[in-house]
Design a protein around this motif. Structure first.
Motif, PDB file in Angstrom:
ATOM      1  N   THR A  55       6.087   9.039  -5.770  1.00  0.00           N
ATOM      2  CA  THR A  55       4.989   8.162  -6.157  1.00  0.00           C
ATOM      3  C   THR A  55       4.149   8.846  -7.226  1.00  0.00           C
ATOM      4  OG1 THR A  55       3.792   8.974  -4.234  1.00  0.00           O
ATOM      5  CG2 THR A  55       4.813   6.811  -4.031  1.00  0.00           C
ATOM      6  N   LEU A  80       5.664  14.872   2.502  1.00  0.00           N
ATOM      7  CA  LEU A  80       5.397  13.444   2.449  1.00  0.00           C
ATOM      8  C   LEU A  80       6.702  12.734   2.123  1.00  0.00           C
ATOM      9  CD1 LEU A  80       3.625  12.116  -0.740  1.00  0.00           C
ATOM     10  CD2 LEU A  80       4.334  14.479  -0.625  1.00  0.00           C
ATOM     11  N   ASP A 110       2.560   6.928   2.856  1.00  0.00           N
ATOM     12  CA  ASP A 110       1.611   5.869   2.516  1.00  0.00           C
ATOM     13  C   ASP A 110       1.891   4.623   3.350  1.00  0.00           C
ATOM     14  OD1 ASP A 110       0.051   6.855   0.057  1.00  0.00           O
ATOM     15  OD2 ASP A 110       2.129   7.333  -0.451  1.00  0.00           O
ATOM     16  N   PHE A 154      -1.662   8.147   4.386  1.00  0.00           N
ATOM     17  CA  PHE A 154      -2.651   8.285   3.317  1.00  0.00           C
ATOM     18  C   PHE A 154      -3.377   6.951   3.175  1.00  0.00           C
ATOM     19  CE2 PHE A 154       1.014  11.034   2.046  1.00  0.00           C
ATOM     20  CZ  PHE A 154       0.454  12.207   2.526  1.00  0.00           C
ATOM     21  N   ARG A 168      -4.991  -1.069  -8.416  1.00  0.00           N
ATOM     22  CA  ARG A 168      -5.216  -0.625  -7.047  1.00  0.00           C
ATOM     23  C   ARG A 168      -6.376  -1.337  -6.372  1.00  0.00           C
ATOM     24  NH1 ARG A 168      -3.535   5.604  -6.372  1.00  0.00           N
ATOM     25  NH2 ARG A 168      -3.019   4.780  -4.322  1.00  0.00           N
ATOM     26  N   LYS A 206      -9.365   7.981   1.239  1.00  0.00           N
ATOM     27  CA  LYS A 206      -9.066   8.279  -0.153  1.00  0.00           C
ATOM     28  C   LYS A 206      -9.692   7.233  -1.055  1.00  0.00           C
ATOM     29  CE  LYS A 206      -4.504   6.045  -0.591  1.00  0.00           C
ATOM     30  NZ  LYS A 206      -3.057   6.254  -0.528  1.00  0.00           N
ATOM     31  N   HIS A 207      -9.907   7.541  -2.320  1.00  0.00           N
ATOM     32  CA  HIS A 207      -9.643   8.796  -3.018  1.00  0.00           C
ATOM     33  C   HIS A 207     -11.018   9.345  -3.340  1.00  0.00           C
ATOM     34  CE1 HIS A 207      -6.228   6.065  -3.745  1.00  0.00           C
ATOM     35  NE2 HIS A 207      -5.463   7.132  -3.716  1.00  0.00           N
ATOM     36  N   MET A 250      -8.592  12.674   0.988  1.00  0.00           N
ATOM     37  CA  MET A 250      -7.795  12.989  -0.213  1.00  0.00           C
ATOM     38  C   MET A 250      -8.692  13.060  -1.444  1.00  0.00           C
ATOM     39  SD  MET A 250      -4.593  10.832  -1.874  1.00  0.00           S
ATOM     40  CE  MET A 250      -3.471  11.073  -0.526  1.00  0.00           C
ATOM     41  N   PHE A 253      -8.041  11.468  -8.460  1.00  0.00           N
ATOM     42  CA  PHE A 253      -7.508  11.968  -9.731  1.00  0.00           C
ATOM     43  C   PHE A 253      -8.597  12.179 -10.788  1.00  0.00           C
ATOM     44  CE2 PHE A 253      -3.437   9.594  -8.534  1.00  0.00           C
ATOM     45  CZ  PHE A 253      -2.677  10.744  -8.383  1.00  0.00           C
ATOM     46  N   ASP A 285      -4.649  14.659  -4.297  1.00  0.00           N
ATOM     47  CA  ASP A 285      -3.749  13.553  -4.607  1.00  0.00           C
ATOM     48  C   ASP A 285      -2.542  14.164  -5.314  1.00  0.00           C
ATOM     49  OD1 ASP A 285      -2.554  11.137  -4.769  1.00  0.00           O
ATOM     50  OD2 ASP A 285      -4.204  10.103  -5.733  1.00  0.00           O
ATOM     51  N   TRP A 286      -1.533  13.368  -5.518  1.00  0.00           N
ATOM     52  CA  TRP A 286      -0.257  13.862  -6.050  1.00  0.00           C
ATOM     53  C   TRP A 286      -0.505  14.691  -7.325  1.00  0.00           C
ATOM     54  CZ3 TRP A 286       4.914  12.150  -4.480  1.00  0.00           C
ATOM     55  CH2 TRP A 286       5.914  12.688  -5.281  1.00  0.00           C
ATOM     56  N   MET A 317      -0.892  18.693  -2.693  1.00  0.00           N
ATOM     57  CA  MET A 317       0.242  17.760  -2.673  1.00  0.00           C
ATOM     58  C   MET A 317       1.023  17.907  -3.973  1.00  0.00           C
ATOM     59  SD  MET A 317       0.318  13.568  -2.656  1.00  0.00           S
ATOM     60  CE  MET A 317      -0.450  13.236  -1.093  1.00  0.00           C
ATOM     61  N   TRP A 426       3.275  -1.108  -2.473  1.00  0.00           N
ATOM     62  CA  TRP A 426       3.113  -0.256  -1.285  1.00  0.00           C
ATOM     63  C   TRP A 426       3.647  -0.974  -0.056  1.00  0.00           C
ATOM     64  CZ3 TRP A 426       2.051   4.504  -2.426  1.00  0.00           C
ATOM     65  CH2 TRP A 426       1.108   4.846  -3.386  1.00  0.00           C
ATOM     66  N   GLU A 494      -0.492   0.980  -7.575  1.00  0.00           N
ATOM     67  CA  GLU A 494      -0.746   2.099  -8.487  1.00  0.00           C
ATOM     68  C   GLU A 494       0.038   1.919  -9.787  1.00  0.00           C
ATOM     69  OE1 GLU A 494      -0.167   5.923  -6.713  1.00  0.00           O
ATOM     70  OE2 GLU A 494      -0.571   6.979  -8.588  1.00  0.00           O
TER      71      GLU A 494
HETATM   72  C1  BGC Z   1      -1.563   8.073  -4.936  1.00  0.00           C
HETATM   73  C2  BGC Z   1      -2.032   8.273  -3.513  1.00  0.00           C
HETATM   74  C3  BGC Z   1      -0.855   8.414  -2.605  1.00  0.00           C
HETATM   75  C4  BGC Z   1      -0.006   9.559  -3.096  1.00  0.00           C
HETATM   76  C5  BGC Z   1       1.187   9.834  -2.233  1.00  0.00           C
HETATM   77  C6  BGC Z   1      -0.563   9.110  -5.359  1.00  0.00           C
HETATM   78  O1  BGC Z   1      -0.001   8.802  -6.581  1.00  0.00           O
HETATM   79  O2  BGC Z   1      -2.683   8.075  -5.791  1.00  0.00           O
HETATM   80  O3  BGC Z   1      -2.854   7.208  -3.115  1.00  0.00           O
HETATM   81  O4  BGC Z   1      -1.275   8.601  -1.293  1.00  0.00           O
HETATM   82  O5  BGC Z   1       0.455   9.283  -4.407  1.00  0.00           O
HETATM   83  O6  BGC Z   1       2.134   8.867  -2.341  1.00  0.00           O
END
Ligand code: BGC
Length: 741
Positions: A55, A80, A110, A154, A168, A206-207, A250, A253, A285-286, A317, A426, A494
């Protein structure tokens, strides 16, 4: 001698390893384990790797051992995207049986609106104003996910946003901090329960923070908000979710005050950890730790790790900067062992709390997994949630509901038959195959022969003469035309920012052609965001805003269309009149020259080409019945700061069918040391009223409801003039004056 050596041997073999002792208190187990860990193993606990689907962009893995070898080496604290009882069990086995200390891993995923049984998108669910249902929905999601080995989701997303361009927006709570707070807390409760059984999982708030304020709604864009807005508008939902006991938070970004959230000491250390006393752990976050480099805040990966850990952030992450550089940073004295221990202790605490040390496979139970997924009971909850999420925006001449069994329907719309479009991005582990399309739902209810179907447009919303002609032909045989317009479900989520969140031109052309038939046209709009409906508003008799409703979409829509369910949802986001009006939201400020209601004169804060008001305001939604509001009374027109104010309102169902109404109470603080919005929601009640029934409702407000935050996050309650409003939406309200002494 023999006895002595015997007793020595005995002491050795029975030496208690405290962290392995299920009866020892968690704190003791954590500190015992910490004492046994190397700094590399501690860094490992702060490292989360992706085990499956992506993701986010793949981090550089060059020269690293396989993920399973890293796990064996004690260098992974969590994965994850590893799914399923079998898979999670196999991975867990390596952690507990093959790593030096046998520390179990956490499995995060997620689970945004369901794991296998997919519920309405969170934004749609929010429109139900049904906190109990929302809690139940999250509980079902947790139950399914936990049986597939997942012990951490998440969710919930607590980001307030005013921007339908942002993909989002679908994941959130809408535009109101008060309601968003209650909903976020309900979602946490549903997911976590007391975190002491096998059916609940850790939530992740989050976030953190202010991700919903990305400029122009463009994904991953900059954010620039003041501290006053931070405290009053954006922070309350995160805070409510933390107060509800969320185990994790979390980082976001974006930046706040020029500093990326992951390395932002003010957000993480000062607010979350210190002021709010958050006791759980944080996850980035990622790759948000390493992305501090792109922001221009960290010089390199090592600097990124340093800045994140120094700010108080914890688990990394997927950017792998912590695992790569933390031991070195500790050796160089840039980060202390005590700092590291604080973070690791929190992660270990939750591994103990979940019972993973004593029963590492408790969530990975194939038998339970088979029994738990996609049951009739879960689907019933999803259907209840879906029907109560549909917002009826327009219903001229009561075209809906269609109750006569003899009426023939035309159902037009490519998406109406597309299983995939019942879902967004999602969808957890849901499969399109499970989805009940709008076509299927109506067919289930009314029989196939009652429905003439035509696609009318293509998957991308474009059309052509053939598609339009075929649609018009099926419409001529029908009494009512239902048209599913909107945008593909896949455009929600996203990285799905849209500069033009509108009904596609092809669909407008189609609606114009259908309108010419002279038959009533009902728009069933599906989208993960409030689209701009101005161009279709006058082309149709009715608009049911269906969002994206998940597995039970078709059944829920059929319930509403046929009147088996009387719509009760109210939108939690304003529907803009035009793109240029974005952001438009009900809780705005008055400005120095507010728009005059009488339209006279010049030099006011307004557009010359469109109204200031949105097409449909926050809190708006129709029913198949009508409600009348009367007799707004306050227990007193003047109160002291410590007093309670009682507000009474009478609501009557003046129509012919039973219904449910969301009664909303707003305030306005007329003059304050920091300007306050023209309206702020402070209470609501969702009530059932039988046809002809009247109820008197009572609300109690305290000083807390009349207070606000200053720029430092201190609550202020200031004497002065207020207004109290009550109504069925944020615009049409009764009002009274109040003075706070
Ligand atoms: C998203 C998060 C998500 C994470 C893990 C990120 O790109 O912003 O909301 O939990 O990826 O998949």
């Amino acid at each position: 001698m023999a006895i002595i050596s015997g007793s020595f041997a005995q002491t050795k073999t029975t030496e208690k390893i405290v962290y392995k002792d299920a009866k020892a208190p968690i704190d003791q187990r954590v500190s015992d384990l910490l004492k046994r860990m190397t700094i590399e193993e501690k860094a490992g606990q702060l490292n989360q790797l992706n085990g499956g689907l992506f993701t986010g962009p793949a981090a550089k893995d060059a020269g690293q051992k396989t993920k399973m070898q890293q796990l064996r080496d004690g260098k992974v604290g969590s994965f994850l995207n590893v799914l399923g009882a079998k898979e999670t069990k196999a991975v867990q086995k390596i952690a507990v049986e093959e790593s030096r200390l046998g520390i179990p891993v956490l499995f995060g995923f997620d689970v945004i609106h369901g794991y296998r049984t997919i519920f309405p998108i969170p934004l749609a669910e929010a429109c139900s104003w049904d906190l109990k249902q929302a809690e139940k929905n999250s509980a079902v999601a947790a139950k399914e996910a936990s049986s597939a080995g997942i012990n951490w989701t998440f969710a919930p997303m607590c980001d307030i946003t005013n921007d339908p361009r942002w993909g989002r927006i679908m994941e959130g709570i809408g535009e109101d901090p008060y309601y968003g707070s209650l909903l976020s807390a309900a979602r946490v409760k549903g997911l976590q329960g007391n975190l002491n059984d096998v059916e609940h999982i850790m939530a992740c708030v989050k976030h953190f923070a202010v991700y919903g304020a990305v400029e122009a709604g463009r994904e991953y864009n900059q954010v620039d908000v003041s501290r006053v807005m931070l405290w009053n508008k954006y922070l309350p939902p995160y805070k409510a979710a933390v107060d509800a006991g969320a185990a994790t938070v979390m980082n976001s970004f974006n930046v706040f005050e020029g500093v990326p959230a992951s390395g932002n000491k003010y957000l993480v250390h000062d607010i979350l950890l210190k002021k709010w006393g958050f006791k759980g752990f944080l996850v980035s976050d990622w790759s948000s730790f390493s992305e501090q480099i792109n922001h221009g805040y960290a010089a390199d990966r090592k600097d990124a790790a340093l800045k994140a850990i120094q700010a108080g952030s914890m688990m990394d992450m997927e950017s792998k900067v912590v695992i790569d550089f933390l031991p070195q940073l500790v050796k160089e004295g840039k980060i202390t062992v005590a700092q590291v221990d604080k973070a690791v202790a929190r992660i270990l605490y939750y591994k103990f709390k979940l019972g993973l040390f004593d029963n590492p496979y408790k969530f990975s139970d194939e038998e339970r997994e088979n029994k738990t997924m996609f049951t009739d009971a879960n689907r019933t909850e999803a259907r209840n949630a879906a029907k109560s999420s549909i917002v009826l925006l327009k219903n001229t001449n009561n075209v809906l509901p269609i109750t006569s069994p003899t009426k023939r329907l035309a159902l037009i719309g490519y998406y109406a038959k597309s299983k995939e479009d019942m879902f967004d991005f999602w969808i957890g582990n849901g499969t399109a195959n499970d989805a009940v399309t709008i076509y299927d739902g109506l067919k289930n209810k009314l029989g196939e022969s009652a429905i003439n179907y035509a696609a009318g447009y293509n998957a991308d919303g474009t059309t052509n003469d053939d598609l339009i002609n075929a649609a018009v032909k099926s419409a001529y045989d029908a009494d009512v035309i239902l048209v599913n317009v909107g945008i593909s479900g896949k455009m929600a989520g996203e990285d799905r920012a849209l500069a033009n969140p509108v009904i596609p031109d092809g669909q407008i052309q189609l609606l114009k052609a259908l309108q010419k038939t002279g038959k009533p046209v009902v728009a069933l709009v599906t989208a993960g965001r409030p689209l701009i409906l101005t161009k279709i508003n006058d082309l149709v008799s009715s608009i049911a805003y269906c969002w994206i409703l998940g597995t039970e979409t078709g059944n829920a829509i059929a319930d509403v269309v046929t009147g088996a369910y009387n719509p009760s949802a109210k939108t939690v986001v304003s529907f803009p009149y035009a793109v240029g009006q974005i952001p438009v939201y009900y809780n705005h400020f008055n400005t120095n020259r507010p728009d005059p209601t009488d339209d006279a004169g010049n030099w006011f804060s307004r557009y010359r080409d469109i109204p200031n008001d949105p097409l449909y305001p926050f809190g708006f939604g129709l029913s198949y019945t009508t409600y009348k509001y009367s007799d707004l009374t306050l227990s007193s027109n003047t109160i002291a700061k410590t007093d309670k104010l009682n507000v009474k309102i009478t609501v009557s169902n003046t129509g012919k069918v039973d219904g449910e109404e969301v009664v909303q109470l707003y305030i306005r603080d007329i003059t304050a040391s920091i300007i306050r919005p023209v309206k702020e929601l402070k209470a609501f009640q969702k009530i059932a009223l039988k046809a002809g029934e009247t109820k008197e409702l009572s609300f109690t407000l305290t000083g807390k409801d009349l207070s606000f935050f200053d720029a430092d996050g201190n609550a202020k309650l200031e004497a002065g003039a207020f207004k109290i409003f009550v109504g069925g939406n944020s615009k049409d309200v009764l009002e009274k004056d109040l003075t706070l002494k």
